[in-house]
Design a protein around this motif. Structure first.
Motif, PDB file in Angstrom:
ATOM      1  N   ALA A 124       0.832  -1.200   0.000  1.00 50.01           N
ATOM      2  CA  ALA A 124       0.000   0.000   0.000  1.00 50.01           C
ATOM      3  C   ALA A 124       0.867   1.250   0.000  1.00 50.01           C
ATOM      4  CB  ALA A 124      -0.927  -0.001   1.212  1.00 50.01           C
ATOM      5  N   GLU A 125       0.251   2.364  -0.360  1.00 50.23           N
ATOM      6  CA  GLU A 125       0.937   3.645  -0.408  1.00 50.23           C
ATOM      7  C   GLU A 125       0.314   4.629   0.576  1.00 50.23           C
ATOM      8  OE1 GLU A 125       0.940   5.100  -4.395  1.00 50.23           O
ATOM      9  OE2 GLU A 125       2.142   3.432  -5.177  1.00 50.23           O
ATOM     10  N   PHE A 126       1.123   5.569   1.025  1.00 56.87           N
ATOM     11  CA  PHE A 126       0.620   6.638   1.889  1.00 56.87           C
ATOM     12  C   PHE A 126       1.407   7.908   1.616  1.00 56.87           C
ATOM     13  CE2 PHE A 126       4.060   4.652   4.291  1.00 56.87           C
ATOM     14  CZ  PHE A 126       4.748   5.726   4.820  1.00 56.87           C
ATOM     15  N   VAL A 127       0.807   9.035   1.940  1.00 59.40           N
ATOM     16  CA  VAL A 127       1.462  10.332   1.813  1.00 59.40           C
ATOM     17  C   VAL A 127       1.987  10.732   3.184  1.00 59.40           C
ATOM     18  CG1 VAL A 127       1.163  12.768   1.262  1.00 59.40           C
ATOM     19  CG2 VAL A 127       0.004  11.031  -0.108  1.00 59.40           C
ATOM     20  N   ALA A 128       3.266  11.053   3.259  1.00 60.00           N
ATOM     21  CA  ALA A 128       3.898  11.387   4.538  1.00 60.00           C
ATOM     22  C   ALA A 128       3.366  12.714   5.064  1.00 60.00           C
ATOM     23  CB  ALA A 128       5.414  11.462   4.367  1.00 60.00           C
ATOM     24  N   ASP A 129       2.711  12.653   6.195  1.00 56.47           N
ATOM     25  CA  ASP A 129       2.149  13.846   6.824  1.00 56.47           C
ATOM     26  C   ASP A 129       1.881  13.531   8.293  1.00 56.47           C
ATOM     27  OD1 ASP A 129       1.242  16.403   7.086  1.00 56.47           O
ATOM     28  OD2 ASP A 129      -0.388  16.238   5.645  1.00 56.47           O
ATOM     29  N   VAL A 130       1.656  14.542   9.085  1.00 56.18           N
ATOM     30  CA  VAL A 130       1.283  14.317  10.483  1.00 56.18           C
ATOM     31  C   VAL A 130      -0.177  14.720  10.653  1.00 56.18           C
ATOM     32  CG1 VAL A 130       3.612  14.628  11.393  1.00 56.18           C
ATOM     33  CG2 VAL A 130       2.093  16.615  11.176  1.00 56.18           C
ATOM     34  N   PRO A 131      -0.895  14.090  11.570  1.00 59.30           N
ATOM     35  CA  PRO A 131      -2.307  14.435  11.764  1.00 59.30           C
ATOM     36  C   PRO A 131      -2.529  15.870  12.214  1.00 59.30           C
ATOM     37  CG  PRO A 131      -1.817  12.295  12.731  1.00 59.30           C
ATOM     38  CD  PRO A 131      -0.502  12.900  12.352  1.00 59.30           C
ATOM     39  N   ASN A 132      -1.585  16.431  12.976  1.00 53.22           N
ATOM     40  CA  ASN A 132      -1.756  17.782  13.502  1.00 53.22           C
ATOM     41  C   ASN A 132      -0.471  18.585  13.331  1.00 53.22           C
ATOM     42  OD1 ASN A 132      -2.394  20.120  14.849  1.00 53.22           O
ATOM     43  ND2 ASN A 132      -2.864  19.149  16.811  1.00 53.22           N
ATOM     44  N   PRO A 133      -0.357  19.361  12.236  1.00 51.78           N
ATOM     45  CA  PRO A 133       0.868  20.131  11.987  1.00 51.78           C
ATOM     46  C   PRO A 133       1.163  21.169  13.063  1.00 51.78           C
ATOM     47  CG  PRO A 133      -0.485  19.966  10.004  1.00 51.78           C
ATOM     48  CD  PRO A 133      -1.328  19.472  11.132  1.00 51.78           C
ATOM     49  N   ALA A 134       0.179  21.474  13.902  1.00 54.91           N
ATOM     50  CA  ALA A 134       0.391  22.473  14.944  1.00 54.91           C
ATOM     51  C   ALA A 134       1.305  21.952  16.057  1.00 54.91           C
ATOM     52  CB  ALA A 134      -0.942  22.913  15.547  1.00 54.91           C
ATOM     53  N   VAL A 135       1.440  20.640  16.164  1.00 55.51           N
ATOM     54  CA  VAL A 135       2.246  20.086  17.260  1.00 55.51           C
ATOM     55  C   VAL A 135       3.541  19.438  16.792  1.00 55.51           C
ATOM     56  CG1 VAL A 135       0.206  19.713  18.692  1.00 55.51           C
ATOM     57  CG2 VAL A 135       1.013  17.871  17.211  1.00 55.51           C
ATOM     58  N   GLY A 136       3.713  19.291  15.494  1.00 50.12           N
ATOM     59  CA  GLY A 136       4.946  18.663  15.009  1.00 50.12           C
ATOM     60  C   GLY A 136       4.922  18.465  13.511  1.00 50.12           C
ATOM     61  N   SER A 137       5.942  17.782  13.009  1.00 50.10           N
ATOM     62  CA  SER A 137       6.069  17.577  11.577  1.00 50.10           C
ATOM     63  C   SER A 137       6.690  16.213  11.291  1.00 50.10           C
ATOM     64  CB  SER A 137       6.935  18.677  10.953  1.00 50.10           C
ATOM     65  OG  SER A 137       8.298  18.512  11.343  1.00 50.10           O
ATOM     66  N   VAL A 138       6.785  15.898  10.009  1.00 46.41           N
ATOM     67  CA  VAL A 138       7.416  14.654   9.565  1.00 46.41           C
ATOM     68  C   VAL A 138       8.856  14.571  10.073  1.00 46.41           C
ATOM     69  CG1 VAL A 138       8.245  13.460   7.499  1.00 46.41           C
ATOM     70  CG2 VAL A 138       5.914  14.362   7.564  1.00 46.41           C
ATOM     71  N   ASP A 139       9.508  15.708  10.217  1.00 45.38           N
ATOM     72  CA  ASP A 139      10.894  15.723  10.694  1.00 45.38           C
ATOM     73  C   ASP A 139      11.021  15.199  12.124  1.00 45.38           C
ATOM     74  OD1 ASP A 139      11.752  16.766   8.282  1.00 45.38           O
ATOM     75  OD2 ASP A 139      11.617  18.846   8.954  1.00 45.38           O
ATOM     76  N   ASP A 140       9.908  15.132  12.849  1.00 49.62           N
ATOM     77  CA  ASP A 140       9.944  14.623  14.222  1.00 49.62           C
ATOM     78  C   ASP A 140       9.879  13.102  14.277  1.00 49.62           C
ATOM     79  OD1 ASP A 140       9.990  17.164  15.564  1.00 49.62           O
ATOM     80  OD2 ASP A 140       7.872  17.402  15.018  1.00 49.62           O
ATOM     81  N   TRP A 141       9.520  12.452  13.175  1.00 50.07           N
ATOM     82  CA  TRP A 141       9.403  10.998  13.191  1.00 50.07           C
ATOM     83  C   TRP A 141      10.759  10.351  13.477  1.00 50.07           C
ATOM     84  CZ3 TRP A 141       6.114  10.459   8.118  1.00 50.07           C
ATOM     85  CH2 TRP A 141       4.774  10.768   8.423  1.00 50.07           C
ATOM     86  N   ALA A 142      10.752   9.408  14.413  1.00 48.06           N
ATOM     87  CA  ALA A 142      11.983   8.716  14.781  1.00 48.06           C
ATOM     88  C   ALA A 142      11.929   7.236  14.440  1.00 48.06           C
ATOM     89  CB  ALA A 142      12.252   8.877  16.283  1.00 48.06           C
ATOM     90  N   TYR A 143      10.715   6.624  14.497  1.00 41.09           N
ATOM     91  CA  TYR A 143      10.582   5.186  14.308  1.00 41.09           C
ATOM     92  C   TYR A 143       9.461   4.857  13.324  1.00 41.09           C
ATOM     93  CZ  TYR A 143      12.675   5.698  18.968  1.00 41.09           C
ATOM     94  OH  TYR A 143      13.455   6.085  20.021  1.00 41.09           O
ATOM     95  N   ALA A 144       9.670   3.785  12.581  1.00 47.70           N
ATOM     96  CA  ALA A 144       8.603   3.144  11.817  1.00 47.70           C
ATOM     97  C   ALA A 144       8.465   1.744  12.396  1.00 47.70           C
ATOM     98  CB  ALA A 144       8.947   3.076  10.334  1.00 47.70           C
ATOM     99  N   PHE A 145       7.253   1.308  12.675  1.00 45.51           N
ATOM    100  CA  PHE A 145       7.085   0.011  13.321  1.00 45.51           C
ATOM    101  C   PHE A 145       5.705  -0.570  13.008  1.00 45.51           C
ATOM    102  CE2 PHE A 145       5.724   3.329  16.178  1.00 45.51           C
ATOM    103  CZ  PHE A 145       4.563   2.859  16.768  1.00 45.51           C
ATOM    104  N   PHE A 146       5.562  -1.859  13.265  1.00 47.32           N
ATOM    105  CA  PHE A 146       4.288  -2.552  13.120  1.00 47.32           C
ATOM    106  C   PHE A 146       3.665  -2.698  14.504  1.00 47.32           C
ATOM    107  CE2 PHE A 146       6.734  -3.692   9.427  1.00 47.32           C
ATOM    108  CZ  PHE A 146       5.809  -3.693   8.399  1.00 47.32           C
ATOM    109  N   GLU A 147       2.353  -2.586  14.567  1.00 42.86           N
ATOM    110  CA  GLU A 147       1.637  -2.675  15.832  1.00 42.86           C
ATOM    111  C   GLU A 147       0.233  -3.219  15.596  1.00 42.86           C
ATOM    112  OE1 GLU A 147       0.499   1.048  17.597  1.00 42.86           O
ATOM    113  OE2 GLU A 147       0.321   2.045  15.663  1.00 42.86           O
ATOM    114  N   THR A 148      -0.401  -3.668  16.664  1.00 44.36           N
ATOM    115  CA  THR A 148      -1.818  -4.011  16.580  1.00 44.36           C
ATOM    116  C   THR A 148      -2.637  -2.751  16.842  1.00 44.36           C
ATOM    117  OG1 THR A 148      -1.640  -4.749  18.889  1.00 44.36           O
ATOM    118  CG2 THR A 148      -1.628  -6.451  17.191  1.00 44.36           C
ATOM    119  N   ASP A 149      -3.932  -2.807  16.495  1.00 47.61           N
ATOM    120  CA  ASP A 149      -4.797  -1.637  16.689  1.00 47.61           C
ATOM    121  C   ASP A 149      -4.703  -1.121  18.124  1.00 47.61           C
ATOM    122  OD1 ASP A 149      -5.663  -1.662  14.080  1.00 47.61           O
ATOM    123  OD2 ASP A 149      -7.530  -2.728  14.498  1.00 47.61           O
TER     124      ASP A 149
END
Length: 241
Positions: A124-149
């Protein structure tokens, strides 16, 4: 005899076919509980990476992505995933987070529903963005991981052991350029061809001579080509942390 899938480039993530009996570059984020191990068999080969002993749903095999993603760019994630125990079906997500796992910065890029004990393929594909730009940005991302809901108070069925294999994350499209009002588009530059001596079909110094009557001669013009530029549509999943 073993079969190793060779069509899964790691891209922005560490090697993830796990065929060398190693999960170098994959880890459990500090402060989270869980244990990683190489197990057999994999999705279509000898090995896969399993996590056990989770106590929170937002815990899974993780990789470092500091500074690797570009805001607005499109990425493609591929993986094979399988879980044991729990319910007959279970939701899983590929998530990108900052160090603090902050609400508004953590982003669920891809979600799938897997069936117990069956390998589920993710593509699948996704567009890199954060849900709330007022609190942070893509540059704040440190980890990519798999998780359950996500569940704040998970039950045993929400904390199933699971395995991943053949994981890759690659950029497939840059951030769309914002069109400038009144500027000529690339399509117009290609399709518009001025009439003149440099055009052998229309010039006066080359090509065949054609005589027309003034009463029947007609002037024609090519209407300008109008194009529009739109960005890739995207939906932002709701993130609860």
């Amino acid at each position: 005899m073993s079969v190793v899938r060779l069509d899964t480039p790691p891209g922005l993530l560490p090697e993830a076919t796990f065929e060398d009996d190693s999960h170098e570059g994959w880890f459990v984020v500090d402060g989270r509980e869980g244990e990683l191990s190489i197990v057999a068999p994999g999705a279509d080969s000898d090995s896969a990476l399993r996590i056990t002993g989770r106590t929170q749903t937002n815990t899974g095999p993780a990789a470092d992505i500091v500074g690797k993603l570009e805001a607005g760019a499109t990425y493609r994630v591929q993986a094979d995933l399988r879980y044991t125990g729990g319910n007959a079906a279970q939701g899983f997500q590929f998530t990108l987070c900052d160090d603090a796992f902050s609400y508004g910065i953590c982003f669920n890029g891809v979600r799938v529903v897997a069936k117990q004990a069956e390998w589920t393929s993710i593509d699948a594909e996704f567009v890199a963005d954060v849900p709330n730009p007022a609190v942070g940005s893509v540059d704040d991302w440190a980890y990519a991981f798999f998780e359950t809901d996500w569940k704040a108070s998970p039950e045993a069925a929400d904390l199933v052991d699971f395995e991943i294999d053949n994981v890759s994350l690659v950029k497939v499209e840059k951030e769309p350029e914002v069109p400038v009002e009144g500027a000529e588009s690339p399509v117009e530059r290609v399709q518009t061809k001025p009439v003149g001596d440099h055009n052998p079909l229309m010039g006066t110094s080359s090509g065949p001579t054609r005589t027309t009557s003034s009463s029947t001669a007609a002037s024609t013009s090519t209407p300008p080509v109008t194009t529009s530029s739109t960005g890739r549509p995207s939906s932002r999943p709701t993130v609860c942390r």
